[in-house]
Design a protein around this motif. Structure first.
Motif: not given
Length: 72
Positions: A18-43
């Motif tokens: 459930k958490l993974g789905v929420l993160i995915l939806l949240w990231r997509r709503q922000l219009g971010m790729t996984q790479y962009q989220l990784a860059d912003k979060s440091g992960l």
């Protein structure tokens, strides 16, 4: 095998999914790729992918702490 432990493991896996789905939806709503989220979060992008797919355990929740500032 202890049925309580087995049941608990199933509940944890369901919550992680459930958490993974929420993160995915949240990231997509922000219009971010996984790479962009990784860059912003440091992960690592692979870590974010694991989170979104539910392939990480609850110890992986450090993501939440590191992402709290993304909305500001």
């Amino acid at each position: 095998m202890n049925p309580i432990v087995c049941c608990r493991d199933l509940q944890i896996r369901q919550e992680v999914h459930k958490l993974g789905v929420l993160i995915l939806l949240w990231r997509r709503q922000l219009g971010m790729t996984q790479y962009q989220l990784a860059d912003k979060s440091g992960l690592a992008q692979s870590y974010i992918s694991d989170l979104e797919s539910g392939a990480i355990d609850l110890d992986g929740l450090r993501f939440i702490e590191s992402s709290m500032d993304l909305g500001s």
